[in-house]
Design an enzyme around this catalytic site. Structure first.
Site, PDB file in Angstrom:
ATOM      1  N   ASP A   1      39.575  37.093  55.690  1.00  0.00           N
ATOM      2  CA  ASP A   1      40.339  35.899  56.054  1.00  0.00           C
ATOM      3  C   ASP A   1      41.082  36.097  57.365  1.00  0.00           C
ATOM      4  OD1 ASP A   1      39.496  34.592  53.826  1.00  0.00           O
ATOM      5  OD2 ASP A   1      41.353  34.846  52.679  1.00  0.00           O
TER       6      ASP A   1
ATOM      7  N   ARG B   1      34.063  40.261  46.207  1.00  0.00           N
ATOM      8  CA  ARG B   1      34.746  40.591  44.944  1.00  0.00           C
ATOM      9  C   ARG B   1      35.006  39.321  44.178  1.00  0.00           C
ATOM     10  NH1 ARG B   1      40.001  44.268  45.218  1.00  0.00           N
ATOM     11  NH2 ARG B   1      40.906  42.332  45.936  1.00  0.00           N
TER      12      ARG B   1
ATOM     13  N   THR C   1      37.555  39.016  38.049  1.00  0.00           N
ATOM     14  CA  THR C   1      37.179  40.334  37.486  1.00  0.00           C
ATOM     15  C   THR C   1      37.342  41.467  38.507  1.00  0.00           C
ATOM     16  OG1 THR C   1      34.892  40.170  38.215  1.00  0.00           O
ATOM     17  CG2 THR C   1      35.397  39.234  36.052  1.00  0.00           C
TER      18      THR C   1
ATOM     19  N   ASP D   1      44.057  40.036  53.360  1.00  0.00           N
ATOM     20  CA  ASP D   1      42.607  39.870  53.188  1.00  0.00           C
ATOM     21  C   ASP D   1      41.927  40.051  54.552  1.00  0.00           C
ATOM     22  OD1 ASP D   1      40.585  38.063  51.043  1.00  0.00           O
ATOM     23  OD2 ASP D   1      39.973  38.509  53.109  1.00  0.00           O
TER      24      ASP D   1
END
Ligand code: PRP
Ligand code: URA
Length: 288
Positions: free
Chosen positions: A282, A183, A187, A279
């Site tokens: 991560d 991603r 945006t 995340d």
């Protein structure tokens, strides 16, 4: 005439049948049973028309998390019914709680992603088709079942990797095709950077796997890639989803059944799932 007990997963239906059985005649006809069953089914499905994401038997906890059963959402633009299955299995729910915990270290996080993925794969493969074969046991020949459909696992890199590896341990002969999408941070749109699909589809069923369904952009793009490649039977397995992401898949790919470990409350201003787990990439690979 006595009516055989017809087992049904919905205890309400059995209760209704038993009530009919103990009525004036003491017995219900098969047609009455079928009518009661059909009425219950149509009631169940009409509930979901109230709101596209209203599960049939949902519980909204104080943290805003919905937990429910598998439910069909009709009235989609295509003839196929859109299906979202949210696991109710205690093992899944227990492990998702550990996964969310900010204190869970990357090695434990990776193990949990794999364990939940295997449990989800078990649920998402329940309708794979079998064929009869003859197998020789140490004692004799016997008729037995094997899955005839060729299965492909399509992890969305990078966070889908941990899921795919664990699922392969359950179905070692499955193919694995990697799709790399990330991603864009500003945006939030998916950017494709890797595609390892062979020239032609050589599988019957494909499972797109990714822990997080947030805006739905990455999953939708991955499914579109598989469709334009020629694959027809596609399912999506995710760990945690936001209603926004489910709605995007509903609009763009209503033919794709979705299997989730949890459906959360909403996306925040950075398009992260709340409460979520942060995340997923991560946390799996220790890059935060
Ligand atoms: C995460 C996640 C999904 C995507 C979901 O990946 O693993 O692929 O975000 O978000 P969306 O539904 O809004 O598209 P990310 O882009 O962070 O890449 P990574 O796995 O490489 O960390
Ligand atoms: N990607 C993640 O890893 N987590 C989110 O909450 C949203 C997108």
């Amino acid at each position: 005439m006595s009516i055989p007990d017809v087992p049904d997963k919905n205890p309400r239906i059995n209760t209704e049948l038993r009530t009919q059985r103990s009525g004036v005649s003491g017995l219900a006809s098969k047609n009455q049973y079928r009518a009661a069953h059909a009425a219950q089914r149509s009631k169940r499905f009409s509930v979901s028309r109230v709101h596209p994401l209203t599960p049939l038997c949902c519980v909204r906890g104080s943290d805003g998390i919905l937990s429910g059963a598998s439910y069909l959402i009709p009235d989609t633009p295509h003839s196929a019914k859109f299906m979202v299955h949210i696991s109710k299995h205690p093992l899944v729910r227990h492990k998702v709680t550990l996964l969310r915990d900010v204190q869970t270290a990357p090695c434990d996080f990776r193990n949990l992603v794999g364990e939940i993925a295997q449990l989800m794969f078990f649920e998402a493969t329940a309708d794979l088709e079998l064929t009869r074969v003859t197998v020789k046991t140490p004692l004799t020949d016997c008729e037995a079942d094997v899955i005839w459909q060729r299965v492909g696992i399509v992890p969305i890199l990078r966070a889908g990797l941990g899921m795919a590896e664990a699922m392969l341990r359950v179905l070692p002969k499955a193919c694995v095709w990697h799709l790399g999408l990330f991603r864009d941070h500003s945006t939030h749109q998916p950017i494709t950077y890797y595609n390892k699909l062979p020239p032609l589809p050589n599988i019957d069923v494909g499972y797109v796997v990714d822990p997080m369904l947030a805006t739905g952009g990455s999953a939708s793009a991955a499914i579109a890639i598989l469709k334009s490649w020629g694959l027809k039977n596609i399912r999506y397995i995710g760990l945690i989803a936001a209603p926004e992401g489910v709605a995007v898949l509903r609009n763009e790919h209503p033919d794709v059944a979705i299997y989730l470990a949890a459906l959360d409350s909403h996306l925040n201003e950075n398009k992260y799932i709340v409460p979520g787990l942060g995340d997923a990439g991560d946390r799996q690979f220790g890059t935060c």
